[in-house]
Design a protein around this motif. Structure first.
Motif, PDB file in Angstrom:
ATOM      1  N   ALA A   1       0.827  -1.210   0.000  1.00  0.00           N
ATOM      2  CA  ALA A   1       0.000   0.000   0.000  1.00  0.00           C
ATOM      3  C   ALA A   1       0.859   1.257   0.000  1.00  0.00           C
ATOM      4  O   ALA A   1       0.572   2.225  -0.720  1.00  0.00           O
ATOM      5  N   LYS A   2       1.936   1.258   0.785  1.00  0.00           N
ATOM      6  CA  LYS A   2       2.797   2.444   0.845  1.00  0.00           C
ATOM      7  C   LYS A   2       3.530   2.656  -0.468  1.00  0.00           C
ATOM      8  O   LYS A   2       3.671   3.788  -0.939  1.00  0.00           O
ATOM      9  N   VAL A   3       4.014   1.581  -1.058  1.00  0.00           N
ATOM     10  CA  VAL A   3       4.711   1.695  -2.343  1.00  0.00           C
ATOM     11  C   VAL A   3       3.773   2.251  -3.414  1.00  0.00           C
ATOM     12  O   VAL A   3       4.164   3.098  -4.218  1.00  0.00           O
ATOM     13  N   TRP A   4       2.529   1.802  -3.412  1.00  0.00           N
ATOM     14  CA  TRP A   4       1.571   2.285  -4.398  1.00  0.00           C
ATOM     15  C   TRP A   4       1.286   3.769  -4.195  1.00  0.00           C
ATOM     16  O   TRP A   4       1.234   4.543  -5.164  1.00  0.00           O
ATOM     17  N   ARG A   5       1.135   4.216  -2.954  1.00  0.00           N
ATOM     18  CA  ARG A   5       0.903   5.641  -2.680  1.00  0.00           C
ATOM     19  C   ARG A   5       2.097   6.475  -3.119  1.00  0.00           C
ATOM     20  O   ARG A   5       1.938   7.568  -3.667  1.00  0.00           O
ATOM     21  N   PHE A   6       3.289   5.944  -2.895  1.00  0.00           N
ATOM     22  CA  PHE A   6       4.498   6.665  -3.305  1.00  0.00           C
ATOM     23  C   PHE A   6       4.564   6.795  -4.821  1.00  0.00           C
ATOM     24  O   PHE A   6       4.888   7.856  -5.360  1.00  0.00           O
ATOM     25  N   LEU A   7       4.227   5.741  -5.509  1.00  0.00           N
ATOM     26  CA  LEU A   7       4.257   5.766  -6.966  1.00  0.00           C
ATOM     27  C   LEU A   7       3.229   6.746  -7.515  1.00  0.00           C
ATOM     28  O   LEU A   7       3.512   7.490  -8.472  1.00  0.00           O
ATOM     29  N   CYS A   8       2.059   6.776  -6.917  1.00  0.00           N
ATOM     30  CA  CYS A   8       1.031   7.737  -7.341  1.00  0.00           C
ATOM     31  C   CYS A   8       1.492   9.173  -7.078  1.00  0.00           C
ATOM     32  O   CYS A   8       1.241  10.072  -7.886  1.00  0.00           O
ATOM     33  N   TRP A   9       2.161   9.375  -5.964  1.00  0.00           N
ATOM     34  CA  TRP A   9       2.672  10.710  -5.647  1.00  0.00           C
ATOM     35  C   TRP A   9       3.722  11.140  -6.668  1.00  0.00           C
ATOM     36  O   TRP A   9       3.731  12.282  -7.130  1.00  0.00           O
ATOM     37  N   LEU A  10       4.622  10.229  -7.027  1.00  0.00           N
ATOM     38  CA  LEU A  10       5.644  10.535  -8.027  1.00  0.00           C
ATOM     39  C   LEU A  10       5.008  10.886  -9.370  1.00  0.00           C
ATOM     40  O   LEU A  10       5.431  11.817 -10.056  1.00  0.00           O
ATOM     41  N   SER A  11       3.989  10.132  -9.733  1.00  0.00           N
ATOM     42  CA  SER A  11       3.317  10.368 -11.011  1.00  0.00           C
ATOM     43  C   SER A  11       2.692  11.756 -11.072  1.00  0.00           C
ATOM     44  O   SER A  11       2.645  12.373 -12.136  1.00  0.00           O
ATOM     45  N   SER A  12       2.248  12.258  -9.924  1.00  0.00           N
ATOM     46  CA  SER A  12       1.575  13.554  -9.891  1.00  0.00           C
ATOM     47  C   SER A  12       2.530  14.710  -9.639  1.00  0.00           C
ATOM     48  O   SER A  12       2.200  15.869  -9.970  1.00  0.00           O
ATOM     49  N   ASN A  13       3.723  14.436  -9.088  1.00  0.00           N
ATOM     50  CA  ASN A  13       4.590  15.528  -8.643  1.00  0.00           C
ATOM     51  C   ASN A  13       5.984  15.547  -9.250  1.00  0.00           C
ATOM     52  O   ASN A  13       6.717  16.514  -9.032  1.00  0.00           O
TER      53      ASN A  13
END
Length: 208
Positions: A129-141
């Motif tokens: 779950a944390k890795v997925w949130r991090f990846l989504c954050w990278l994609s947006s920022n």
């Protein structure tokens, strides 16, 4: 410095660039500072970061030594070294699969018996779950991730919170070497410390 001035040590490449009034290639000012990560990602492990990395240019070798004390069979010590590769793995789809990561990792276990990965704590653990949130954050920022395809189905290959799948299949077991002797031999310091080669300071005119 005692007089309030500051001494800065530069590598030859940076010194050469500054001498020619050019911005050093790897200075943060050269668009290499991308800001601070949110606090929730401060505890990401290097293995979890590898899942989200577009570029891989190092291979990681972990050497683990079993305790020589029979009363502490699950005490380990060792290190992980990153080695440059002559090729760079570039991915246009993330996250990386477990197979991708295992191709960049090697574990060498020196000790009797078989290494029980469950005894390594959080080493090599993936928190899905944390890795997925991090990846989504990278994609947006992060602009480097703007054209990277994010495929959530790959995350299903990972456990909710557990060891990297497939890691156990690639472990190299060395049951012949003595863990204590091998660890001491491989972590021994230099026979002659570089500081010993420095000339002793010349006393000044006051004799201090």
């Amino acid at each position: 410095m005692p007089d309030g001035s500051t001494k800065v040590f530069l590598c030859p490449d940076c010194q050469s660039s500054l001498t020619h009034e050019k911005l050093p290639q790897f200075t943060l000012k050269n668009d290499l500072y991308l800001g601070r990560l949110p606090d929730e990602f401060a505890d990401l492990s290097w293995v979890e970061e590898m899942v989200c990395s577009i570029y891989h240019n190092t291979a990681h070798v972990t050497r683990l030594y079993n305790s020589s004390d029979p009363c502490q069979p699950h005490v380990f010590h060792g290190n992980t070294c990153a080695h440059d590769m002559n090729v760079i793995s570039v991915s246009d789809m993330l996250p990386r699969s477990p197979a991708d990561l295992n191709g960049m990792l090697s574990v060498v276990f020196i000790g009797r018996g078989k290494l029980d990965l469950s005894k390594l704590g959080t080493l090599f653990h993936i928190r899905k779950a944390k890795v997925w949130r991090f990846l989504c954050w990278l994609s947006s920022n992060n602009e480097l991730y703007q054209n990277v395809t994010i495929d959530r189905s790959i995350m299903y290959l990972y456990p909710e919170n557990g060891i990297l799948p497939g890691l156990e299949d690639g472990i190299i077991h060395d049951s012949e070497s003595d863990p204590k002797h091998s660890f001491q031999q491989e972590t021994a310091g230099l026979s002659e410390h570089p500081a010993e080669n420095l000339a002793a300071p010349t006393p000044d005119s006051t004799g201090q």
